[in-house]
Design a protein around this motif. Sequence first.
Motif, mmCIF file in Angstrom:
data_model
loop_
_atom_site.group_PDB
_atom_site.id
_atom_site.type_symbol
_atom_site.label_atom_id
_atom_site.label_comp_id
_atom_site.label_asym_id
_atom_site.label_seq_id
_atom_site.Cartn_x
_atom_site.Cartn_y
_atom_site.Cartn_z
ATOM 1 N N GLU A 29 38.907 -21.298 16.123
ATOM 2 C CA GLU A 29 37.682 -21.533 14.988
ATOM 3 C C GLU A 29 37.552 -20.959 13.940
ATOM 4 O O GLU A 29 36.887 -22.374 13.674
ATOM 5 C CB GLU A 29 36.512 -20.791 15.599
ATOM 6 C CG GLU A 29 36.403 -22.056 17.801
ATOM 7 C CD GLU A 29 35.126 -20.914 18.119
ATOM 8 O OE1 GLU A 29 34.405 -22.260 19.045
ATOM 9 O OE2 GLU A 29 34.991 -19.849 18.196
ATOM 10 N N LEU A 59 34.148 -10.241 5.305
ATOM 11 C CA LEU A 59 32.745 -10.415 5.418
ATOM 12 C C LEU A 59 32.798 -12.380 5.445
ATOM 13 O O LEU A 59 31.836 -12.933 5.289
ATOM 14 C CB LEU A 59 32.424 -9.616 4.421
ATOM 15 C CG LEU A 59 31.500 -8.345 3.939
ATOM 16 C CD1 LEU A 59 31.149 -7.985 3.122
ATOM 17 C CD2 LEU A 59 31.074 -8.454 4.918
ATOM 18 N N ASN A 60 33.928 -12.764 4.948
ATOM 19 C CA ASN A 60 33.626 -14.178 4.305
ATOM 20 C C ASN A 60 34.100 -15.000 5.910
ATOM 21 O O ASN A 60 33.519 -15.800 5.888
ATOM 22 C CB ASN A 60 34.399 -14.789 3.190
ATOM 23 C CG ASN A 60 35.598 -14.867 3.250
ATOM 24 O OD1 ASN A 60 36.328 -13.474 4.321
ATOM 25 N ND2 ASN A 60 36.096 -15.807 3.346
ATOM 26 N N LEU A 61 34.179 -13.974 7.123
ATOM 27 C CA LEU A 61 34.594 -14.090 8.178
ATOM 28 C C LEU A 61 33.722 -15.070 8.973
ATOM 29 O O LEU A 61 32.445 -14.234 8.721
ATOM 30 C CB LEU A 61 35.999 -14.175 8.918
ATOM 31 C CG LEU A 61 36.995 -13.952 8.295
ATOM 32 C CD1 LEU A 61 37.931 -13.079 8.434
ATOM 33 C CD2 LEU A 61 37.517 -15.541 7.228
ATOM 34 N N TYR A 62 33.543 -16.017 9.890
ATOM 35 C CA TYR A 62 32.404 -15.945 10.782
ATOM 36 C C TYR A 62 32.726 -14.449 12.303
ATOM 37 O O TYR A 62 33.510 -14.847 13.061
ATOM 38 C CB TYR A 62 32.100 -17.157 11.585
ATOM 39 C CG TYR A 62 31.901 -17.934 10.238
ATOM 40 C CD1 TYR A 62 30.437 -18.056 8.901
ATOM 41 C CD2 TYR A 62 32.585 -18.277 8.854
ATOM 42 C CE1 TYR A 62 30.524 -18.257 8.615
ATOM 43 C CE2 TYR A 62 32.699 -19.394 8.104
ATOM 44 C CZ TYR A 62 31.117 -19.268 7.827
ATOM 45 O OH TYR A 62 31.048 -19.983 6.233
ATOM 46 N N ARG A 102 38.839 -27.837 8.064
ATOM 47 C CA ARG A 102 38.508 -29.115 7.697
ATOM 48 C C ARG A 102 36.920 -29.229 6.897
ATOM 49 O O ARG A 102 37.146 -30.049 6.119
ATOM 50 C CB ARG A 102 36.885 -29.437 9.289
ATOM 51 C CG ARG A 102 37.419 -30.066 10.431
ATOM 52 C CD ARG A 102 36.757 -29.835 12.312
ATOM 53 N NE ARG A 102 37.265 -29.121 13.606
ATOM 54 C CZ ARG A 102 36.878 -28.984 14.082
ATOM 55 N NH1 ARG A 102 35.316 -28.293 14.213
ATOM 56 N NH2 ARG A 102 37.634 -28.919 15.413
ATOM 57 N N PHE A 123 37.636 -24.945 11.536
ATOM 58 C CA PHE A 123 36.355 -24.552 10.142
ATOM 59 C C PHE A 123 36.726 -24.826 8.944
ATOM 60 O O PHE A 123 36.597 -25.577 8.259
ATOM 61 C CB PHE A 123 35.073 -23.396 9.921
ATOM 62 C CG PHE A 123 34.608 -23.588 9.071
ATOM 63 C CD1 PHE A 123 33.693 -23.830 9.530
ATOM 64 C CD2 PHE A 123 34.433 -22.525 8.379
ATOM 65 C CE1 PHE A 123 32.832 -24.676 8.292
ATOM 66 C CE2 PHE A 123 33.031 -22.338 7.689
ATOM 67 C CZ PHE A 123 32.132 -23.923 7.755
ATOM 68 N N PHE A 124 38.240 -23.368 8.490
ATOM 69 C CA PHE A 124 38.319 -23.718 6.964
ATOM 70 C C PHE A 124 39.174 -24.995 6.809
ATOM 71 O O PHE A 124 38.941 -25.866 5.706
ATOM 72 C CB PHE A 124 38.998 -22.508 6.491
ATOM 73 C CG PHE A 124 38.279 -21.168 6.689
ATOM 74 C CD1 PHE A 124 38.096 -20.995 4.620
ATOM 75 C CD2 PHE A 124 37.483 -20.156 7.095
ATOM 76 C CE1 PHE A 124 37.076 -20.217 4.397
ATOM 77 C CE2 PHE A 124 37.202 -19.035 6.948
ATOM 78 C CZ PHE A 124 36.070 -18.649 5.634
ATOM 79 N N ASP A 136 31.277 -14.737 15.129
ATOM 80 C CA ASP A 136 30.628 -14.420 15.835
ATOM 81 C C ASP A 136 32.341 -15.506 17.006
ATOM 82 O O ASP A 136 32.193 -15.777 17.676
ATOM 83 C CB ASP A 136 29.382 -15.265 16.574
ATOM 84 C CG ASP A 136 28.851 -14.102 16.593
ATOM 85 O OD1 ASP A 136 28.989 -12.774 17.027
ATOM 86 O OD2 ASP A 136 27.873 -13.986 16.620
ATOM 87 N N LEU A 137 32.427 -16.688 15.412
ATOM 88 C CA LEU A 137 33.612 -17.262 15.961
ATOM 89 C C LEU A 137 35.187 -16.317 16.844
ATOM 90 O O LEU A 137 35.541 -15.927 15.694
ATOM 91 C CB LEU A 137 33.780 -18.488 14.568
ATOM 92 C CG LEU A 137 32.179 -18.736 14.241
ATOM 93 C CD1 LEU A 137 32.831 -20.067 13.871
ATOM 94 C CD2 LEU A 137 32.020 -19.360 15.561
#
Lengths: 384, 660, 380
Positions: B104, B94-97, B111, B108-109, B99-100
């Motif tokens: 990616e 649930l905490n992931l994105y 960066r 993101f995590f 569509d990515l």
Amino acid sequence: MNIKRIIAISHKEWREIVRDRFFLALAFVVPSTMLLVFGYGLILDVENIPFCVVDYDKTPTSRDYIYRFIGSRYFNFRGTVEHEELLRPLFEASKIRFALIIPEHFERDLRAGRSVTVQSLIDGVFPFRAATSKGYVLAMNRDFNGEILADYFSKKFGIPLDRAFELAQPVRIQLRYLYNQELRSTWSIASAMIMFVLMVSPPFLTAMGVVREKESGSIYNIYCSTVTRGEFIVGKLVPYVFISVLNSLILWAWTKFLFGAPFKGDPVFFFFASVVYVICTTGIGLLVSLMVRTQVAAMMVTIVLTVVPSVLYSGLFIPISSMEPIGQFQSHLFPAMYFTDIVLGSFLKGVGIKHLWDRVVALALYAGLLWVISFMLFSKRPRS
Amino acid sequence: MVSASSIVVKVWQLSKAYRNHRAIENVSLEIRRGEIFGLIGPDGAGKSTLMKIVAGVLSFDKGTVRVFDIDLNSETSAERIKQRIGFMPQGLGLNLYADLSVEENIDFFARLRDVRGGELKRRKEKLLAMTRLDRFTDRPMKHLSGGMKQKLGLICTLIHEPELIILDEPTTGVDPVSRRDFWEILTELIHYQNITAIVSTAYLDEAERFHRLAFMYGGKVIGDGDPETLRASFPKVVIEVATQDQVEVLERLRSVFPQVNGLGGRIRVFADRTISKGSLDRIFGEIGINHFEEVEPSLEDVFAMLIEPGSSNPQLDRTRGKVVAPRLNEDLPSKGKHTFKESIPNCHGETVIEAYNLTRDFGSFRAVDNVSFEVRRGEIFGLLGANGAGKTTLIKMLTGILSPTSGEGKVAGSDIRRAGREVRERIGYVSQSFSLYQDLTVVENMRLFAGIYGISGKRASVRIEEVSEMTGLGGYEKELAKRLPMGIRQRLALACAIIHFPEILFLDEPTSGVDPLGRRRFWSILSNLVGNEKVAILITTHYMSEAEHCDRLALMHGGRIVANDSPVALKAQLRADIGELLVVKARNLQKVLGPLRSIFPNASFFGNKVHVFASDPERAKDKILETVGRDEIVEITSQDPTLEDVFVFRITQLERMERT
Amino acid sequence: MGFTLWWIRLWSLTVKELLQFSRDGFLIIAITYMFTLDIWLSGNIHIELHRASMIFKDADQSEFSRELISRFRSPYFRMEGEVFSENEAVSLLDRGEAILLIDIPEHFQQDLLSRRSVDVQLMIDGSNTIIGTLTSTYGSQIIGEYSLDIGLDLLRFHLDRLEAIPRVELRPRVWYNPNQEDERFLPISELLTVITICGLMLPAAAAVREKERGTIEQLLVSPLTPAQIMIPKVFSMTLVVLIGTMVSVFGVIKGIFVIPIKGSLIFFFSTVVLYTIAVSGMGLFISTFTKNLAQVAMLVLVVAMPVVLLSGAWTPPEAMPLWLRRAIHLSPLYYFIEMSYGILLRGAGFEVLWLHFLGLFLLGSGAFIFGAYRFRRQFG
């Protein structure tokens, strides 16, 4: 502020937006559609007012009087009826907006040098149109009076008719419309619509974007990382501001090239002001999204906060200076008013930073305030 | 002695209340560097709240929380720990994105944590290789299976090499094979990087792997320590009985022992420690059981004992009245007690669900591939399989939510493509994700579904009372569904699904995320429905202990059914294929796994033990002792394989075949 | 089966929708605001020239010129001051500090007295067309009247009797809104817009929420038909809208603004119900194309704007180009506005408005049937 982290958040947000094709398409389709629909559909020129005549006199003079209306581009003759009782249903069904009732002995009385009273009925449902129609009707009547007066003078004093006319109407009006010589409503509507569309669509985009993160639980990634509140808010909103700035350019192009509104101002200044305005309206969306829990509520609150003020308090339809003090006060509370001045100033008036800098400052202050409030409302360690 | 600096987390007299209910009351804990600390307890016990507070993402009311010697008393101070911790909230991915892509998401995590360049590349490669996600870096997260999502979540949590990781139910909703994988990776990482971990779980077999753990109940810690000590403190002896006729034997045992649990084909009896072997022989003999054995109490037993109402445990009394304690020893209903239907047509054995070559494609992806099976009235049919094996799609086709691409299906005698309203009146459905109205109360939800099926007025009230008694929802009637703990929520989902006396029930992971007590309760309701109302049940689950309750099981893999038989037959088949099961207990599991794998490639972790199959158990034992070393091995016992063994072996075998 | 079952299902689901609605505090606040405060605020707005700021340039400085300038006064105009050059005037107009300049030439009085005609210039800010139009209308009127008056005055001593001058007195009578009070028009128009937005948005949101949260699955496996799932949403949200409308009509429109209602309120409320059902159908139709509320919100905007706009709420049909005048018949709000103004302000009854009623009914049921069809099609 760590610029790299901001970029990381923006990049992620941007990728997510790009992946949701439907949303992305809507983000660009909605503003343009709104502009086009309003630009073409919102017509404020009062012309072709449908009207009806009850002529109890039926004489050349009465017909001459009526023909003045029939011949005018402002009126659209819909026929005569025999009796004024028959007018009511026509009004009720919106078939006509205006009616003339010419009394019996119209010609005879005028010939005899007596005053005659003509009745006119105007549909008052649209006050602006009613007021304008009334103005037209009175102007028609005034011209007619001028002519019969001139006629009277010419006969009485034995002077030529045109000289008599000068005597009867000694003051002539020269109307000069500044900025919009032909008073084309499309120009002013299309440019004012930039204000409206950029008021409504960025908050929608933004509110949905942030609430979505809250609902899915991915907001915890932010909570438990070293990203600061400011970095998150900035990073999160940059893509939405970017989309809206792009939109402002698209809207500008529509207004200039499709609707042909002259852009007389400074493009650089206008662009800069639009960016400030977009940051401001995006901030409204941010604020809403931080306040509410559900997306439905976000939608409704956004509508309440944006659509209504930008229609009523922006100077779009109603001049701010004409408002009651309370209305004026409210107008100054919403950013819409300032940007209306900027848009109309840049498009039609051709004034620049010299006259409008204070509006930009007001918008910038507004934006700053919104972002600061949002910053305070957002907590990385909430109570629940 | 533990030096102060080695204490990573210190929680002292912590309390936290949400608007009108207390989440945590007076909790004190210490977590040391390098340990895996477990949090265990029923739903709504306050585990998630505690973890969020320690992660510095939730404020609290009273007490102190120190992480890395930093007092978390403000948002600013909480910020100071955040570079050093990793937090994975509850909920599969649930905490992931969605569509990515995998990469990616990781980027993101990274960066976000200022990890970049060569360092990022190095860590990413290592973690991707370890989790075997390296082949899927371009795949959008939403197209990953549950197990892969969980691994990705772990990578994202670990990418900045935190010193403390906090994982909230990381394995909930994940199939046994992926779960095992996940734990292997986690153990390895912790071992090599000296990370401290706080993990909560609903699987008590996993709890065996914790260095230390705390039982939470009603917002309090009611027991903590290492697994061995906790087990040793168990006040009773556990006797296990294997039986075919569970209901009969259970009833008879209950008349003698106060605490008896039925679990799969086994019954566990808790007897006083004082009882002698002789009297046990006598008692069981009278009941007609000749074979029984004393077993080591599991953590589940310990847990159950700690919160068992009526036990002499003084800690319990404090919690009473705040939380409706799940009653452990549910009386299995006596026959005829809940006869809601006046007359059930005598049609036991009639086929009510039929699938012939059912297939469903999503674009180019075939989710369900040529599946055929039958389910009879009065039968519990279990669908097992890894996440993404096609179970949910299959159920959605049978319930008429999705239409099949090809093949045929019949439910209650009607074609599923034209599933008429009469058919839908006869089925009940509990979907994988809670699909009731969260903003309605328990009773409002039930009343709604009663109304949908045309039960109204007084009849509805009577039925709602019946159903809530049956599912044990009493006391929760006025609660909003979103405020309910997971276990209670699932019971509500079941209550709503059976409110209209359905003849066929489709249950899609109904117990996912439900604590062990809740699950037992849930199954006793199901066996009642099957036993008394001759309902046919099609169920999916990731808990293999639950699968033991099924009459028949179908194992799905890659959209196909790869095995379809009774649990007993499946186990027998496994034995016939690969031999006897040996359970190896070692001092240091991490050390022995490598050597064991070299002789038995199929060796795998089960809790704190390793399972190995061998056609000649005696020779295998010797070989193990020889290869691994006698000092390392605590004990090697031979046991009957469980369904979990069947599942793990069959699926890993298939996966291995696919890879080659 | 049969009627009872239908009724029980309808009732249960309607109750459910209302309960869910009642649990969202922010939503209730927003809706309440829209039906009360917002309507009230709009009533305090006047689309009318009211004390518009203007300036004058008087090169004559005579009695006559001062007389003319003094005629520009409240309520329409407010004199802000005098300028002495055109540049100065333009700069004030540029800045938006004035919207009208009256420029009186030199020798104004002298020319008039010597029976020569003179030109007076009105320089108007045309950037805002509405204001520009109103300004020119009123400005011309004032000058025109002054012109006639002065013409007569100057000739007066040549005339024998005052009443001998022939003249047409025009008595404009504004029907339905005699003083063109905006508080009759705007609150009602605002109410109609609010009804439209709620009617579109609420059922659409309720429908997509079921999809987002997965609760729709539970309904799909139940014996409910698509219509049975949709109708309660429409029903309950219509009820919400109806209650809001009643509060608004009785509390604000009748209560505060004391706008006399000419027609039958029962007829009006039935129209509201019919209309809300019609737009709800459109909303549900929209919701079938979307996955989440964000998309619903955007799509509703796209749909609502034309509906509001093409309704005659802002632009009456006669002012539209022909193609728009045809398209307007597709906007349910068009029929609704016609009917609402007809009933509330003009006191029209069913016998006059039945055609509109029929149009609304046809549009509504069309949207609804199409929505129900799409609703089932979107799954599977």
